[in-house]
Each structure stands twice: as C-alpha cells, then as structure tokens.
Design a protein around this motif. Sequence first.
Motif, PDB file in Angstrom:
ATOM      1  N   GLN A  16      34.120  30.255  36.738  1.00  0.00           N
ATOM      2  CA  GLN A  16      34.185  31.363  35.782  1.00  0.00           C
ATOM      3  C   GLN A  16      34.485  32.679  36.479  1.00  0.00           C
ATOM      4  OE1 GLN A  16      30.566  31.357  33.511  1.00  0.00           O
ATOM      5  NE2 GLN A  16      31.132  29.531  32.327  1.00  0.00           N
ATOM      6  N   ARG A  17      33.864  32.907  37.638  1.00  0.00           N
ATOM      7  CA  ARG A  17      34.135  34.132  38.388  1.00  0.00           C
ATOM      8  C   ARG A  17      35.620  34.185  38.785  1.00  0.00           C
ATOM      9  NH1 ARG A  17      31.329  37.267  42.660  1.00  0.00           N
ATOM     10  NH2 ARG A  17      29.570  35.830  42.570  1.00  0.00           N
ATOM     11  N   ALA A  18      36.133  33.066  39.293  1.00  0.00           N
ATOM     12  CA  ALA A  18      37.533  33.029  39.701  1.00  0.00           C
ATOM     13  C   ALA A  18      38.452  33.277  38.512  1.00  0.00           C
ATOM     14  CB  ALA A  18      37.856  31.674  40.336  1.00  0.00           C
ATOM     15  N   ASN A  19      38.112  32.701  37.366  1.00  0.00           N
ATOM     16  CA  ASN A  19      38.939  32.898  36.169  1.00  0.00           C
ATOM     17  C   ASN A  19      38.945  34.370  35.764  1.00  0.00           C
ATOM     18  OD1 ASN A  19      40.566  32.162  34.051  1.00  0.00           O
ATOM     19  ND2 ASN A  19      38.888  31.528  32.736  1.00  0.00           N
ATOM     20  N   ARG A  20      37.801  35.020  35.849  1.00  0.00           N
ATOM     21  CA  ARG A  20      37.713  36.433  35.485  1.00  0.00           C
ATOM     22  C   ARG A  20      38.551  37.300  36.429  1.00  0.00           C
ATOM     23  NH1 ARG A  20      32.734  36.581  35.682  1.00  0.00           N
ATOM     24  NH2 ARG A  20      32.364  37.492  37.735  1.00  0.00           N
ATOM     25  N   ILE A  21      38.488  37.017  37.709  1.00  0.00           N
ATOM     26  CA  ILE A  21      39.252  37.796  38.684  1.00  0.00           C
ATOM     27  C   ILE A  21      40.752  37.572  38.496  1.00  0.00           C
ATOM     28  CG2 ILE A  21      39.703  38.081  41.145  1.00  0.00           C
ATOM     29  CD1 ILE A  21      36.778  37.322  41.644  1.00  0.00           C
ATOM     30  N   LEU A  22      41.132  36.327  38.257  1.00  0.00           N
ATOM     31  CA  LEU A  22      42.555  36.023  38.098  1.00  0.00           C
ATOM     32  C   LEU A  22      43.124  36.663  36.839  1.00  0.00           C
ATOM     33  CD1 LEU A  22      42.510  32.298  39.221  1.00  0.00           C
ATOM     34  CD2 LEU A  22      43.619  34.185  40.407  1.00  0.00           C
ATOM     35  N   ARG A  23      42.342  36.768  35.798  1.00  0.00           N
ATOM     36  CA  ARG A  23      42.827  37.445  34.592  1.00  0.00           C
ATOM     37  C   ARG A  23      43.034  38.939  34.870  1.00  0.00           C
ATOM     38  NH1 ARG A  23      42.969  34.456  30.127  1.00  0.00           N
ATOM     39  NH2 ARG A  23      41.891  32.438  30.166  1.00  0.00           N
ATOM     40  N   LYS A  24      42.159  39.503  35.673  1.00  0.00           N
ATOM     41  CA  LYS A  24      42.347  40.899  36.079  1.00  0.00           C
ATOM     42  C   LYS A  24      43.650  41.034  36.866  1.00  0.00           C
ATOM     43  CE  LYS A  24      40.886  45.156  37.195  1.00  0.00           C
ATOM     44  NZ  LYS A  24      40.603  46.244  36.242  1.00  0.00           N
ATOM     45  N   ALA A  25      43.887  40.103  37.776  1.00  0.00           N
ATOM     46  CA  ALA A  25      45.116  40.131  38.563  1.00  0.00           C
ATOM     47  C   ALA A  25      46.348  39.994  37.669  1.00  0.00           C
ATOM     48  CB  ALA A  25      45.090  39.013  39.596  1.00  0.00           C
TER      49      ALA A  25
ATOM     50  N   LYS B  51      49.135  29.210  41.843  1.00  0.00           N
ATOM     51  CA  LYS B  51      48.523  28.074  42.548  1.00  0.00           C
ATOM     52  C   LYS B  51      47.001  28.163  42.508  1.00  0.00           C
ATOM     53  CE  LYS B  51      50.464  26.452  46.204  1.00  0.00           C
ATOM     54  NZ  LYS B  51      50.990  26.245  47.579  1.00  0.00           N
ATOM     55  N   LEU B  52      46.457  29.363  42.637  1.00  0.00           N
ATOM     56  CA  LEU B  52      45.008  29.523  42.553  1.00  0.00           C
ATOM     57  C   LEU B  52      44.477  29.242  41.151  1.00  0.00           C
ATOM     58  CD1 LEU B  52      44.409  32.771  44.638  1.00  0.00           C
ATOM     59  CD2 LEU B  52      43.857  30.431  45.309  1.00  0.00           C
ATOM     60  N   SER B  53      45.292  29.509  40.127  1.00  0.00           N
ATOM     61  CA  SER B  53      44.825  29.419  38.739  1.00  0.00           C
ATOM     62  C   SER B  53      44.862  28.004  38.186  1.00  0.00           C
ATOM     63  CB  SER B  53      45.677  30.327  37.840  1.00  0.00           C
ATOM     64  OG  SER B  53      45.668  31.661  38.302  1.00  0.00           O
ATOM     65  N   VAL B  54      45.475  27.076  38.892  1.00  0.00           N
ATOM     66  CA  VAL B  54      45.641  25.723  38.339  1.00  0.00           C
ATOM     67  C   VAL B  54      44.295  25.089  38.044  1.00  0.00           C
ATOM     68  CG1 VAL B  54      46.408  23.390  38.879  1.00  0.00           C
ATOM     69  CG2 VAL B  54      47.903  25.333  39.362  1.00  0.00           C
ATOM     70  N   TRP B  55      43.336  25.229  38.948  1.00  0.00           N
ATOM     71  CA  TRP B  55      42.050  24.555  38.736  1.00  0.00           C
ATOM     72  C   TRP B  55      41.222  25.214  37.636  1.00  0.00           C
ATOM     73  CZ3 TRP B  55      36.808  25.742  40.491  1.00  0.00           C
ATOM     74  CH2 TRP B  55      35.919  24.699  40.217  1.00  0.00           C
TER      75      TRP B  55
ATOM     76  N   ASP C 106      42.179  27.384  35.161  1.00  0.00           N
ATOM     77  CA  ASP C 106      42.813  27.576  33.857  1.00  0.00           C
ATOM     78  C   ASP C 106      44.313  27.348  34.005  1.00  0.00           C
ATOM     79  OD1 ASP C 106      43.677  28.283  31.374  1.00  0.00           O
ATOM     80  OD2 ASP C 106      42.645  30.193  31.284  1.00  0.00           O
ATOM     81  N   LYS C 107      44.812  26.202  33.506  1.00  0.00           N
ATOM     82  CA  LYS C 107      46.230  25.895  33.620  1.00  0.00           C
ATOM     83  C   LYS C 107      47.085  26.826  32.759  1.00  0.00           C
ATOM     84  CE  LYS C 107      45.990  21.020  34.904  1.00  0.00           C
ATOM     85  NZ  LYS C 107      46.427  19.651  34.562  1.00  0.00           N
ATOM     86  N   THR C 108      46.528  27.280  31.648  1.00  0.00           N
ATOM     87  CA  THR C 108      47.276  28.227  30.822  1.00  0.00           C
ATOM     88  C   THR C 108      47.509  29.529  31.573  1.00  0.00           C
ATOM     89  OG1 THR C 108      46.292  27.261  28.834  1.00  0.00           O
ATOM     90  CG2 THR C 108      47.290  29.435  28.614  1.00  0.00           C
ATOM     91  N   LEU C 109      46.496  29.988  32.291  1.00  0.00           N
ATOM     92  CA  LEU C 109      46.654  31.192  33.096  1.00  0.00           C
ATOM     93  C   LEU C 109      47.673  30.962  34.217  1.00  0.00           C
ATOM     94  CD1 LEU C 109      45.644  34.073  33.582  1.00  0.00           C
ATOM     95  CD2 LEU C 109      43.853  33.124  35.036  1.00  0.00           C
ATOM     96  N   ALA C 110      47.673  29.775  34.792  1.00  0.00           N
ATOM     97  CA  ALA C 110      48.665  29.461  35.826  1.00  0.00           C
ATOM     98  C   ALA C 110      50.075  29.534  35.257  1.00  0.00           C
ATOM     99  CB  ALA C 110      48.387  28.075  36.406  1.00  0.00           C
ATOM    100  N   ALA C 111      50.255  29.034  34.032  1.00  0.00           N
ATOM    101  CA  ALA C 111      51.576  29.104  33.399  1.00  0.00           C
ATOM    102  C   ALA C 111      51.993  30.556  33.152  1.00  0.00           C
ATOM    103  CB  ALA C 111      51.567  28.317  32.093  1.00  0.00           C
ATOM    104  N   GLN C 112      51.039  31.416  32.840  1.00  0.00           N
ATOM    105  CA  GLN C 112      51.365  32.826  32.625  1.00  0.00           C
ATOM    106  C   GLN C 112      51.819  33.489  33.927  1.00  0.00           C
ATOM    107  OE1 GLN C 112      47.767  34.364  30.900  1.00  0.00           O
ATOM    108  NE2 GLN C 112      48.130  33.404  28.908  1.00  0.00           N
ATOM    109  N   PHE C 113      51.183  33.147  35.045  1.00  0.00           N
ATOM    110  CA  PHE C 113      51.639  33.683  36.330  1.00  0.00           C
ATOM    111  C   PHE C 113      53.037  33.151  36.673  1.00  0.00           C
ATOM    112  CE2 PHE C 113      47.067  34.538  37.363  1.00  0.00           C
ATOM    113  CZ  PHE C 113      47.222  35.891  37.617  1.00  0.00           C
ATOM    114  N   LEU C 114      53.288  31.892  36.337  1.00  0.00           N
ATOM    115  CA  LEU C 114      54.624  31.346  36.593  1.00  0.00           C
ATOM    116  C   LEU C 114      55.673  32.049  35.742  1.00  0.00           C
ATOM    117  CD1 LEU C 114      53.945  27.505  36.889  1.00  0.00           C
ATOM    118  CD2 LEU C 114      54.361  29.154  38.714  1.00  0.00           C
ATOM    119  N   ARG C 115      55.291  32.446  34.527  1.00  0.00           N
ATOM    120  CA  ARG C 115      56.220  33.207  33.700  1.00  0.00           C
ATOM    121  C   ARG C 115      56.550  34.553  34.355  1.00  0.00           C
ATOM    122  NH1 ARG C 115      59.471  30.704  30.133  1.00  0.00           N
ATOM    123  NH2 ARG C 115      58.331  29.459  28.603  1.00  0.00           N
ATOM    124  N   LEU C 116      55.523  35.196  34.974  1.00  0.00           N
ATOM    125  CA  LEU C 116      55.783  36.440  35.696  1.00  0.00           C
ATOM    126  C   LEU C 116      56.735  36.197  36.870  1.00  0.00           C
ATOM    127  CD1 LEU C 116      52.217  38.047  35.824  1.00  0.00           C
ATOM    128  CD2 LEU C 116      54.130  38.731  34.377  1.00  0.00           C
TER     129      LEU C 116
END
Length: 1004
Positions: free
Chosen positions: A836-845, A877-881, A883-893
């Motif tokens: 959860q902490r990692a997900n929160r930080i990655l969403r900020k990123a 790559k960090l977001s795959v574990w 939240d895969k949806t968040l990983a897809a959003q980074f790939l879109r960027l």
Amino acid sequence: MGDEDTKSRASALPSMSHTMPAVPREPEQVFLIHGTGSSLPDPENPRWWQSSSDFARRLAGALGDGFRIGDKTISATGPDTFTWSGANSERARRSAGTTLLGWLIDRETANRGYHLIAHSHGGSVIWHALVAARRAGIRLRGLRSWTTVGTPFLHFDVAPLFTITALTWVVSFLVLLPTISRISKGSENFYSLYDVPFTDWLIPSALLFLLAAILVVPLLVLLTFMLRKFETYRLGRIEQLTYSEYEARHLAIWHEFDEPINGIGATLSTPAAITPRLVRADATPRDFRLHPGELARLSLPFRKLYDLTIAAVADQFAWRLLMKRLQGSDIPGLLCSKVDTLPALPRSARHPLPPADAEAMNSYVKTWTSDTADDVRRSLHRIRLSGNGADLLNSLPPRLWDSVLHTSYFTIHSISDRIAQHVLKMAEPREPSENDQASPATHSNSSRSRSYIPWKLWLLSGSTLVALTALTATAFNAAFDTYLWPASRDYQLERIITRVTDSQFLAIPPNDHIGKIYVNLLAMDRLGDYMSLLDRMSEADLAIRSAERLAFAFGHAERWDDVKRLSSYSRGLARGDERWERVVPVILLQGIAGAIAKGLPANHPKVQEFARLIAVSDVQQDEEFIEFAIPMLLTLGRDDVVKELMENAESLCIRWAEHLRKETKLSSLDPRLVDRCKEDWPEAFESSGISPEVSLSERRDASTSKPQSDPVQLLKRLEEPPPSLQLSKAEAASLWALVADLSHAQKESEVTRISQLILDYQVRFTPIDRDEQLTEPLEQSIAALARIGRLDLAYRFADRLEEQAMAAKKGDADSEVIVLRLAQAAAVSLKLGQKQRANRILRKAREISEAALEATIKPGDFKEGIGWYEASMFLAKLSVWPDKTLAAQFLRLAERSSTLEPRLTHRSIKLANLARRFTELGRFKIARDLAESAPLPVAENTRSDDGDEEERVYARTEVQAGGVVGSYLAVLDVYVSTAFPAKARLFGVMSGQAKAPQKLIGLQ
C-alpha cells in the motif's frame, strides 16, 4: 394452518404405535362438510350442510338421541361444522385438508366419537386430511365413519415433460456449442479485455445472462420434476396405506351419471377442434377460400401442414387451459392423470347407487328440467337486451341446480337413510383388524378416465425454446465478435500471425529476427509448412537466415530429420549465387549448436553423425563464415576442417588483434578463435603490438576492473559527516558490503550505528541512475538490516525516504529527479513488503510525471519530453506488483514520450519495448497497435561498433530489435514463454536459455 401447528396440536394424541384409552359413551357428533362453491351459509334457505336443513333434520331423526348434528360450541352465530373456501382449486383443497386435520385434532381431545359426511370436493378435503394425518404419524381414533357423496377424486401425477425437457436441453446445448466455445475463449482472454469500454460490455453481458437462464431454467425444471416424481411416488404409497387404514369406515355414494364426475373425467379426453382448419377432410375445390386454380393447388400442402401443426397445437393449448380451469389443477408440474370415485384402490369392488335410488334421483331431476330450461331462456334474453355479460352467471335461475344430479343426492330419502345406516353401523369403536392392512384389489369397477397428453403442444414449446436459444446465441455471437473479441489476446495474436505470414511481410529486407518469429510460431504449433514459407520470401538471404534459426530450434528439440530437410533447402535461381554452397554446412552447424545448447555432449552419436556431413572445400571462406564456423568445429573436434579454414583467416585475425589493442568489443570475441589466431597467425598480433602470451580473459578482467572505495575511509567520513554527505554509487556499494560483513559477524551495534547515521544526516547516493541498479544501495541497506532483525530501522529508513519524496510538488524544476527519488522510496517499500505504501508513492510519482511531461510538451521542448521515457518505464516496472493498472498508466506516459523521439532507430526500439511491456500486462491490443505503428525497417538493438555508450539503444536487455519485426517478436516472445513454457524450453526460446550463435551469416 400449517403442518407444524398441526403436529403441535397432535402432541397430546397417541401415535400409530400406541392405543387410546377407552372412549366413554357420549353422544357422537356428525359433521357435514360442503363442496365447491357453497361455503356461505343461507339462514333463509339453509344449505344441506347446515344443521337446520331438511337433510340434517331427517338424518338426526334417523340417528336418534345418541348423535348430535354439528357442534354449537364452535360458533354461536355462524356455522356449527367445518367450512372451507369452496374454491375450485387443488391448492385450496389440499390447504383445507391440512386445516381440517387440525380441526379434527381438537375433536380428538374431546374424547368423543365423530362422523364426517361430505359432498363433492368436500370429500377430497377429508381425504387430504386423512393423508396428512398418515404422513404426520397421527391416528384419528375418534373418527367412526366418513361418507363421500358425489365426490370426484382427482389423481395427480408429474407431467410427463421430463423427456421433452431433457431433449430440449440437449438440443439447446448442442445449438450453444459454438457459443460455449466463444465463452470459453472469452474466459481465457478475460484479462486481456482491460480496454473494452463499459458500454461495450452491456449487450454481450445481457445476452450471456439470457443464455445462462435458458440453460439453467430447464435444468432446474428437470430437477423439480425428479423431486416431484419421487414425492408423487411416495405420496401414492402413503395414500394406499391411508385408504387401507380407513377404508372399512368409508361409504362412497355416487350416481353413475353424476355431472362433475363425468364432466371432469371428460376433460382428460382428446381435445376438440377449436381452431379453424384450412382444409376439410371432405373438401372439394369449390370449398377452397382461394380461387380453385393453380394457386389453390400449390397452397394445399402448406394449408395441410398448418392444420397438422399450428391448428393442432392451438387446439391443445386452448383445451389444456380450459380443462385445467375446470379441474382446478393449479399446482405447477402436476397433471391430473385420473378421475375416480374412490381415493385409492379398494380391497373389494365398489358400485354406484342401486338402481332404485338412481331412478329416484332421475325422477326428481326431471320434474325441474322443463321449468329450468324456460328460466334459462328468459335469462339469456335479459342479458342480450341489457348487454351486460357479467350477469350471465349471476342470473342463472336457482332451480337450475335442482335439475342437476350432482346436487340432488340429499333430497332423496333413501339416500339419507343409507347414510344414517352407515353412521349407526360404524358408531361403535373397533380395533383395526388384519383386513384393514390387507393388500388392495388389483382392479376396481369404479369409473376412471385417463389423461390426454398434449404432446404437440409440449413439442412446440420445446422447439420454441430451442429457436429462442439459437436466436439469442446468434445475437450473442455477433455482439461478442463485434464488441469484445477484437480486444482479446487470441484475436491480436491471430492478426499478428496473419501479418507475419503474408506476402507483404515476407518481402522485407534480410534480417536475423524473422526466423525468431517463426520459431515462436513453431512453439505455438502455428507455423505450418515452413519450407513453403521460406519459398515465399522475396529475398533468398532472408530465407536462409530464417532457415538457420529454425535449424537451431530443431536441433535443440532433437528433430534431426527437420535439420536435414532444411540443409537440403534449394531455391531455384538463387542456387547460382557463389555463396549458396555454404547453406548446407551453416544449417548443419546451427542444428548442432541447438543440440549442444540443450546439453547434448559433442560426442553424442547424432551430433557426430551430422558433424561428419560438414564440408567446406567448395564454400567461399570469407571472414563472416570463418568466424561463425571455427568455434563450433573446434567443439566438434573437426580439426581438419578448422585447419582448412584458418588458411584464409589472416584478415580476420588482424581485425581481432586490432580490437584487442583498442580494447573494444572484448565481450564478443570468442577465446577459442583468438587462441587459434595467435597459434596460426602470430604475426597479426605482433604487428598490433600485443603479446600473444596475454590471454583474452586477462584483458577482459583488466578492462572491466573498477576502482574500489576504501571502507575504512568511508567509516571515518561517516563518523564526522558534513550536513549533507554525497556518496557515489561505488562508495555506497562498498559501504553496504561492509554493513553486510558486519551483519554476518553479528556486530549489531555497528550496523545500527551506520544505519542511524544515514537516517540522521540524510546521506544521498549519487549519481542518479535510470536503469535497474537505481535502488541497489537502498535495497542493500534493507537486506542488511533485515538479516540482523532490525526491521524497525528499515521501516524508519523507508519512512524518512517517503517523507522526503512526498514533499515534492507537481511542477518543481527538477521533476525528473523527484520522480526518481519517489521510485527509490517505492522500491524500498516493495522490498519491505509494504504494498500500500508503494502504491501511494507511485501514484504521487504518476501525478508529477504527467504534469512534468505535459509542461515540457506544450512549449515544444521535445528533448525534455524524450527524457521521461526511461523514468516512466522504470516506474512501470515497479508498479507491476502493487497495481497493474498503474503500471499501464506509466507505460502510456512512456508511449507519449516515445512519440517525441526524432531518431527513427531509437523510436523503433522504444515502441518494441513498450509492446513487450504491455504484453506482459496482458494488454495485447495496445501491444499490437504499437507494433503496427512502428516503422517497417528493422532496427537492431545493439551498441555502435566502437562501443560508445552514448550510441546505445534503449532496453537492450529486453528486446532484440525495433520496428514492426522487433515489436512482433517481443510480443510473441512474452506470450510463448508464458503460455507454452514446455514448448519454449523444447525449442530453446525460453527466456534465459542459450540462444543461437549471435550472428546469422545468410548469403550476404
């Protein structure tokens, strides 16, 4: 009154296995129970079942003082006997039977004998009460006798729909097989349908729900039929046992021509022709509605078909509805199968009224017939004039019922006397005898009628359900193929397979990657005839390169016949090429290389058999061929061939010696070939100023060695650190190597001190890298702290890092650095298992990345926008574990950033890498779209010849090439490795397995 209430009220009664105490001699009660449609008492003209009626007075006079008609303690003003709704409904009759049982249990507790006399369906109510008592284990000891007058006992069975329903379900299932196949494929591809809009799911989902209902409902009906059949069978046995117990107390009175008995029995007969027919049996051409010409004769078969199907089914439908209404058959799944004058088979034959009583009833009815007919005619005339059809039943003359046999029983004195004699005979209590449990007679001369089965109606219903199933399945298939399937994994793979095997794709310039694509198709069992595929390639060199890759895969799978077939590959006019002669040895060497890569020894019989087939005397021995062949031939022990090749290897040895002098491309040099060059051409190395005695491995070690930091000096710097201590990557690695050694030595205090220094003085690691080693120092710190059990320090370290990273805001000047710091914090959190902490930080990123990328694109600063590609890919790559949806959003960027790349080669590699990453997330549609948008030319994902780091292409460890070919290869590599791991290992295409020789030589 429910069954539970009945059982509770019977708790004071003895069970069937016990006996009641002797009943004291008191006046016995006689209860009169009405039938259908006569439940309301009439104070002016009392009905037969009221204690003030003529029949009740005659019966009381015949019975004497020892009997009492009714029970005034029940109601001072209302009926003094049992009453029920009187509805023409089997449900109502069974419910009334349960209520009557509770009512009789109250009579049982009064220790007084009682008798029941019922007319019409009132007898059915008594019978249901007796059956309910038997099922509840209650013995009605106070029941002295029961008399049924003109009662039509309806026997119900489960409707014979089991066969038709089962057949309908089987046919529907067969019709749905293509749809079920689609659903199965859809379920396999479910996780690839991320990008389907919600609105596109509505129609297929609704149709799928309807199809499920169509399949499930018949199954539930079948299950219900089975349960009902079992219950009906059990009920039949209980009814027979019940009648065996109470038959001796039963008096059944019925007229042979009783209207309801015969009328309800007639409802079970074959239906009449209700629907108009288009063709009569005696029809002539003059009777046709159409003109008796050619059209009439042509339409005759169709009209006959209408009469046999639609008209017949309509007759059965209308007849069934009407007859069920007359029967009162309102229990789903049950069909009135028989109408009898007795509730079960008797032990001895029963007969209708004696002729004298029957004639008396006939005479009574005839006296009212003429007057009743005149009253009916007058009533019909009034209705016609008033136009109110609702008065049809209300205006029927009262004397009509006097003209019916069914309602005339109680006006005949001899019948009243017969009933009184039976009551008197049964007044004295008696113990059950053996005859009460005797087997019933196998036949009875009582009247019966068997039910007509509307097979055509049921068949049409089943056919309608099948047609509805087919229509719904067709609609679902169309909706599925339109809205869902185009976004699925299998659809995208099918499109890719179609594309890589079409003529336009086979016309691209020669490259080393088409063969890899076909090896993936081979693992998927989708390659087909590979020889014809090679023949369709426009360039002979492309065909040979692809054949080399296939030969390596076949050798890895030990399919030696395919290797031999490829080695004999002939290509018409291309055979005249001076380099065509080397096709055979090259393909043989590729097959042997595959077998050795799998683990077969060089002395394996098959390997040696194919090695003996290699001949190079007629082959043009250029540098490319020599560099490829000699390492394999040395492994195979073919020194004779190696010696022949080394005679023409002078220029190759000079070139390699020059590489050694410049210390470039050391990783690509084969030590065996270098050593052979030093042995056969030492002057090439001497002219380059290199001693032949220095081995290649020593030069590699010297070229890759890096200065190491002094751990002691690092500790001194940490003891008195400046306000902000910057450690290089090498210093950080050295520091944590020291921490690891201290941890292994169980020196917890030193590890804790160093970790606390890092926390207190905010030690940073520089420079910031954008590859996979970005968080290595932090991960080492976490691992070191975890090994000594100091997770508290590890968590504090993660908290401090997150606090610093989350303090950043969107639009900061150095947004890329901030995002990478957030990536560090997320990586540490993942290392600690804090998802959860990692997900929160990655969403900020992601928020900062989106804002920064948008800010760089709008002013036209494309260079800054291009730089976000690597940061976004790392964050993905960090977001795959977490939240895969968040990983897809980074790939879109990253995709947006790649579109700004002006260099064709770099953009091609980026798109191929994105296609691979999206495939790993299951987004096959996006991956194929990216592949289709990539440039057609193949971009090799490698460094420049001089090894300049600035010329490296992105993701060199993930994808082998860019462009359409590289993108398709990346997608297929991921899919085959995950979906066909066994086949991938068999053909040597699994990630991490040995590959074919790095370079394919072809014909160029």
